[in-house]
Motif scaffolding. Structure first.
Motif, PDB file in Angstrom:
ATOM      1  N   HIS A  47      15.066   3.268 -48.545  1.00 31.99           N
ATOM      2  CA  HIS A  47      14.684   2.168 -47.652  1.00 31.99           C
ATOM      3  C   HIS A  47      13.395   2.443 -46.876  1.00 31.99           C
ATOM      4  CE1 HIS A  47      18.398   0.193 -48.617  1.00 31.99           C
ATOM      5  NE2 HIS A  47      19.082   1.258 -48.275  1.00 31.99           N
ATOM      6  N   LYS A  48      12.608   3.411 -47.329  1.00 37.95           N
ATOM      7  CA  LYS A  48      11.413   3.820 -46.577  1.00 37.95           C
ATOM      8  C   LYS A  48      10.443   2.678 -46.315  1.00 37.95           C
ATOM      9  CE  LYS A  48       8.813   5.298 -50.548  1.00 37.95           C
ATOM     10  NZ  LYS A  48       8.572   6.300 -51.495  1.00 37.95           N
ATOM     11  N   ASP A  49      10.383   1.701 -47.216  1.00 49.12           N
ATOM     12  CA  ASP A  49       9.434   0.595 -47.045  1.00 49.12           C
ATOM     13  C   ASP A  49       9.852  -0.399 -45.970  1.00 49.12           C
ATOM     14  OD1 ASP A  49       7.839   1.685 -49.018  1.00 49.12           O
ATOM     15  OD2 ASP A  49       8.681   0.432 -50.612  1.00 49.12           O
ATOM     16  N   ILE A  50      11.104  -0.366 -45.556  1.00 48.67           N
ATOM     17  CA  ILE A  50      11.564  -1.315 -44.532  1.00 48.67           C
ATOM     18  C   ILE A  50      11.938  -0.623 -43.226  1.00 48.67           C
ATOM     19  CG2 ILE A  50      12.329  -3.038 -46.204  1.00 48.67           C
ATOM     20  CD1 ILE A  50      15.238  -1.960 -45.494  1.00 48.67           C
ATOM     21  N   ILE A  51      11.830   0.699 -43.182  1.00 40.62           N
ATOM     22  CA  ILE A  51      12.131   1.429 -41.945  1.00 40.62           C
ATOM     23  C   ILE A  51      10.907   1.358 -41.036  1.00 40.62           C
ATOM     24  CG2 ILE A  51      12.632   3.680 -40.933  1.00 40.62           C
ATOM     25  CD1 ILE A  51      14.308   4.270 -43.463  1.00 40.62           C
ATOM     26  N   VAL A  52      11.108   0.767 -39.868  1.00 39.81           N
ATOM     27  CA  VAL A  52      10.036   0.629 -38.877  1.00 39.81           C
ATOM     28  C   VAL A  52       9.965   1.894 -38.030  1.00 39.81           C
ATOM     29  CG1 VAL A  52       9.242  -0.710 -36.883  1.00 39.81           C
ATOM     30  CG2 VAL A  52      10.329  -1.869 -38.820  1.00 39.81           C
ATOM     31  N   GLU A  53      11.123   2.411 -37.659  1.00 37.81           N
ATOM     32  CA  GLU A  53      11.246   3.627 -36.845  1.00 37.81           C
ATOM     33  C   GLU A  53      12.449   4.398 -37.370  1.00 37.81           C
ATOM     34  OE1 GLU A  53      11.302   6.691 -34.630  1.00 37.81           O
ATOM     35  OE2 GLU A  53       9.662   5.293 -34.230  1.00 37.81           O
ATOM     36  N   ALA A  54      12.219   5.637 -37.779  1.00 36.86           N
ATOM     37  CA  ALA A  54      13.305   6.440 -38.347  1.00 36.86           C
ATOM     38  C   ALA A  54      14.376   6.778 -37.323  1.00 36.86           C
ATOM     39  CB  ALA A  54      12.744   7.716 -38.972  1.00 36.86           C
ATOM     40  N   GLY A  55      14.038   6.700 -36.043  1.00 36.31           N
ATOM     41  CA  GLY A  55      15.043   6.969 -35.010  1.00 36.31           C
ATOM     42  C   GLY A  55      15.561   8.389 -35.089  1.00 36.31           C
ATOM     43  N   GLY A  56      16.872   8.536 -34.920  1.00 35.45           N
ATOM     44  CA  GLY A  56      17.482   9.855 -34.962  1.00 35.45           C
ATOM     45  C   GLY A  56      18.730   9.893 -34.104  1.00 35.45           C
ATOM     46  N   PRO A  57      19.282  11.090 -33.953  1.00 35.06           N
ATOM     47  CA  PRO A  57      20.487  11.235 -33.148  1.00 35.06           C
ATOM     48  C   PRO A  57      20.184  11.054 -31.657  1.00 35.06           C
ATOM     49  CG  PRO A  57      19.889  13.330 -34.190  1.00 35.06           C
ATOM     50  CD  PRO A  57      18.871  12.317 -34.606  1.00 35.06           C
ATOM     51  N   LEU A  58      21.203  10.662 -30.912  1.00 31.57           N
ATOM     52  CA  LEU A  58      21.078  10.486 -29.465  1.00 31.57           C
ATOM     53  C   LEU A  58      21.849  11.588 -28.743  1.00 31.57           C
ATOM     54  CD1 LEU A  58      21.665   6.626 -29.354  1.00 31.57           C
ATOM     55  CD2 LEU A  58      19.482   7.846 -29.247  1.00 31.57           C
ATOM     56  N   GLY A  59      21.312  12.034 -27.621  1.00 30.00           N
ATOM     57  CA  GLY A  59      21.938  13.101 -26.847  1.00 30.00           C
ATOM     58  C   GLY A  59      22.792  12.559 -25.712  1.00 30.00           C
ATOM     59  N   LYS A  60      23.050  13.423 -24.753  1.00 34.30           N
ATOM     60  CA  LYS A  60      23.892  13.057 -23.611  1.00 34.30           C
ATOM     61  C   LYS A  60      23.254  11.917 -22.830  1.00 34.30           C
ATOM     62  CE  LYS A  60      26.031  17.496 -23.325  1.00 34.30           C
ATOM     63  NZ  LYS A  60      26.749  18.412 -22.503  1.00 34.30           N
ATOM     64  N   THR A  61      24.106  11.126 -22.189  1.00 34.95           N
ATOM     65  CA  THR A  61      23.669   9.899 -21.527  1.00 34.95           C
ATOM     66  C   THR A  61      23.749  10.013 -20.011  1.00 34.95           C
ATOM     67  OG1 THR A  61      24.462   8.613 -23.400  1.00 34.95           O
ATOM     68  CG2 THR A  61      24.106   7.420 -21.350  1.00 34.95           C
ATOM     69  N   LYS A  62      22.733   9.494 -19.355  1.00 36.77           N
ATOM     70  CA  LYS A  62      22.751   9.322 -17.901  1.00 36.77           C
ATOM     71  C   LYS A  62      22.642   7.830 -17.632  1.00 36.77           C
ATOM     72  CE  LYS A  62      21.068  13.767 -16.426  1.00 36.77           C
ATOM     73  NZ  LYS A  62      22.315  14.274 -15.894  1.00 36.77           N
ATOM     74  N   ARG A  63      23.520   7.306 -16.813  1.00 29.17           N
ATOM     75  CA  ARG A  63      23.487   5.898 -16.424  1.00 29.17           C
ATOM     76  C   ARG A  63      22.805   5.797 -15.067  1.00 29.17           C
ATOM     77  NH1 ARG A  63      28.854   3.414 -16.939  1.00 29.17           N
ATOM     78  NH2 ARG A  63      28.089   2.787 -18.976  1.00 29.17           N
ATOM     79  N   VAL A  64      21.827   4.900 -14.986  1.00 30.92           N
ATOM     80  CA  VAL A  64      21.106   4.668 -13.740  1.00 30.92           C
ATOM     81  C   VAL A  64      21.472   3.272 -13.266  1.00 30.92           C
ATOM     82  CG1 VAL A  64      18.849   4.583 -12.639  1.00 30.92           C
ATOM     83  CG2 VAL A  64      19.219   6.106 -14.607  1.00 30.92           C
ATOM     84  N   SER A  65      21.950   3.172 -12.037  1.00 28.55           N
ATOM     85  CA  SER A  65      22.327   1.877 -11.464  1.00 28.55           C
ATOM     86  C   SER A  65      21.943   1.861  -9.988  1.00 28.55           C
ATOM     87  CB  SER A  65      23.834   1.653 -11.620  1.00 28.55           C
ATOM     88  OG  SER A  65      24.549   2.529 -10.770  1.00 28.55           O
ATOM     89  N   SER A  66      22.316   0.794  -9.304  1.00 26.18           N
ATOM     90  CA  SER A  66      21.999   0.697  -7.876  1.00 26.18           C
ATOM     91  C   SER A  66      22.730   1.755  -7.067  1.00 26.18           C
ATOM     92  CB  SER A  66      22.355  -0.701  -7.358  1.00 26.18           C
ATOM     93  OG  SER A  66      23.735  -0.946  -7.521  1.00 26.18           O
ATOM     94  N   THR A  67      23.740   2.372  -7.640  1.00 28.43           N
ATOM     95  CA  THR A  67      24.470   3.429  -6.913  1.00 28.43           C
ATOM     96  C   THR A  67      23.952   4.820  -7.239  1.00 28.43           C
ATOM     97  OG1 THR A  67      26.186   3.534  -8.622  1.00 28.43           O
ATOM     98  CG2 THR A  67      26.561   2.027  -6.759  1.00 28.43           C
ATOM     99  N   GLY A  68      22.959   4.918  -8.119  1.00 26.44           N
ATOM    100  CA  GLY A  68      22.372   6.217  -8.428  1.00 26.44           C
ATOM    101  C   GLY A  68      22.441   6.560  -9.904  1.00 26.44           C
ATOM    102  N   VAL A  69      22.393   7.855 -10.172  1.00 27.48           N
ATOM    103  CA  VAL A  69      22.381   8.382 -11.533  1.00 27.48           C
ATOM    104  C   VAL A  69      23.679   9.141 -11.771  1.00 27.48           C
ATOM    105  CG1 VAL A  69      21.179   9.927 -13.136  1.00 27.48           C
ATOM    106  CG2 VAL A  69      19.859   8.593 -11.481  1.00 27.48           C
ATOM    107  N   ALA A  70      24.298   8.884 -12.919  1.00 22.64           N
ATOM    108  CA  ALA A  70      25.562   9.552 -13.231  1.00 22.64           C
ATOM    109  C   ALA A  70      25.605   9.917 -14.710  1.00 22.64           C
ATOM    110  CB  ALA A  70      26.738   8.635 -12.891  1.00 22.64           C
ATOM    111  N   ASP A  71      26.246  11.036 -15.010  1.00 23.88           N
ATOM    112  CA  ASP A  71      26.507  11.403 -16.395  1.00 23.88           C
ATOM    113  C   ASP A  71      27.641  10.524 -16.907  1.00 23.88           C
ATOM    114  OD1 ASP A  71      24.606  13.452 -16.395  1.00 23.88           O
ATOM    115  OD2 ASP A  71      26.052  14.925 -15.677  1.00 23.88           O
ATOM    116  N   VAL A  72      27.453   9.943 -18.100  1.00 25.76           N
ATOM    117  CA  VAL A  72      28.482   9.097 -18.695  1.00 25.76           C
ATOM    118  C   VAL A  72      28.614   9.442 -20.177  1.00 25.76           C
ATOM    119  CG1 VAL A  72      28.177   7.188 -17.062  1.00 25.76           C
ATOM    120  CG2 VAL A  72      26.873   7.220 -19.194  1.00 25.76           C
ATOM    121  N   SER A  73      29.676   8.967 -20.757  1.00 24.44           N
ATOM    122  CA  SER A  73      29.908   9.139 -22.180  1.00 24.44           C
ATOM    123  C   SER A  73      30.002   7.755 -22.816  1.00 24.44           C
ATOM    124  CB  SER A  73      31.209   9.916 -22.395  1.00 24.44           C
ATOM    125  OG  SER A  73      31.440  10.105 -23.769  1.00 24.44           O
ATOM    126  N   ASN A  74      29.453   7.620 -24.013  1.00 28.46           N
ATOM    127  CA  ASN A  74      29.564   6.355 -24.736  1.00 28.46           C
ATOM    128  C   ASN A  74      29.711   6.663 -26.220  1.00 28.46           C
ATOM    129  OD1 ASN A  74      26.940   6.686 -25.873  1.00 28.46           O
ATOM    130  ND2 ASN A  74      26.036   5.857 -24.008  1.00 28.46           N
TER     131      ASN A  74
END
Length: 119
Positions: A47-74
């Motif tokens: 699918h190389k001709d239609i891949i715009v961005e190869a992307g990759g794996p995602l690491g640990k998540t931090k959620r940012v909201s009006s209450t601050g920054v927190a470690d979360v899992s998704n």
């Protein structure tokens, strides 16, 4: 961004797929990993001709909201951006994908990237 789609690879720490994966012996898991990496690489090449961005794996998540920054899992595990003639065609690209056909991933969620209103 017309006909451009974000595909998000998902997986759950409590999924039956992961339970089956972790039940494999070390040698079985290594063999599956090699099989999966080869299949994923073949998918990317196919699918190389239609891949715009190869992307990759995602690491640990931090959620940012009006209450601050927190470690979360998704369930977000990785991403790729592709071009396709329709949403349905974009989704079909991921049928039988190694993410869940070989690796213990749960699914691939595909959504259109929309233009910013008024831009």
């Amino acid at each position: 961004m017309t006909n451009t789609y974000l595909a998000v690879f998902t997986g759950s720490k409590t999924s039956p797929n992961l339970a089956r994966w972790t039940a494999l012996s070390d040698s079985e898991r290594r063999a599956k990993e090699q099989e999966g990496l080869a299949a994923w690489g073949a998918w990317m090449t196919r699918h190389k001709d239609i891949i715009v961005e190869a992307g990759g794996p995602l690491g640990k998540t931090k959620r940012v909201s009006s209450t601050g920054v927190a470690d979360v899992s998704n369930e977000l595990a990785g991403f790729v951006i592709v071009r396709a003639s329709s949403h349905e065609d974009a989704a079909k690209l991921f049928e039988g994908h190694p993410h869940f056909a070989i690796f213990p991933g749960d699914a691939v969620e595909v959504m259109p990237l929309l233009p910013i209103p008024g831009a």
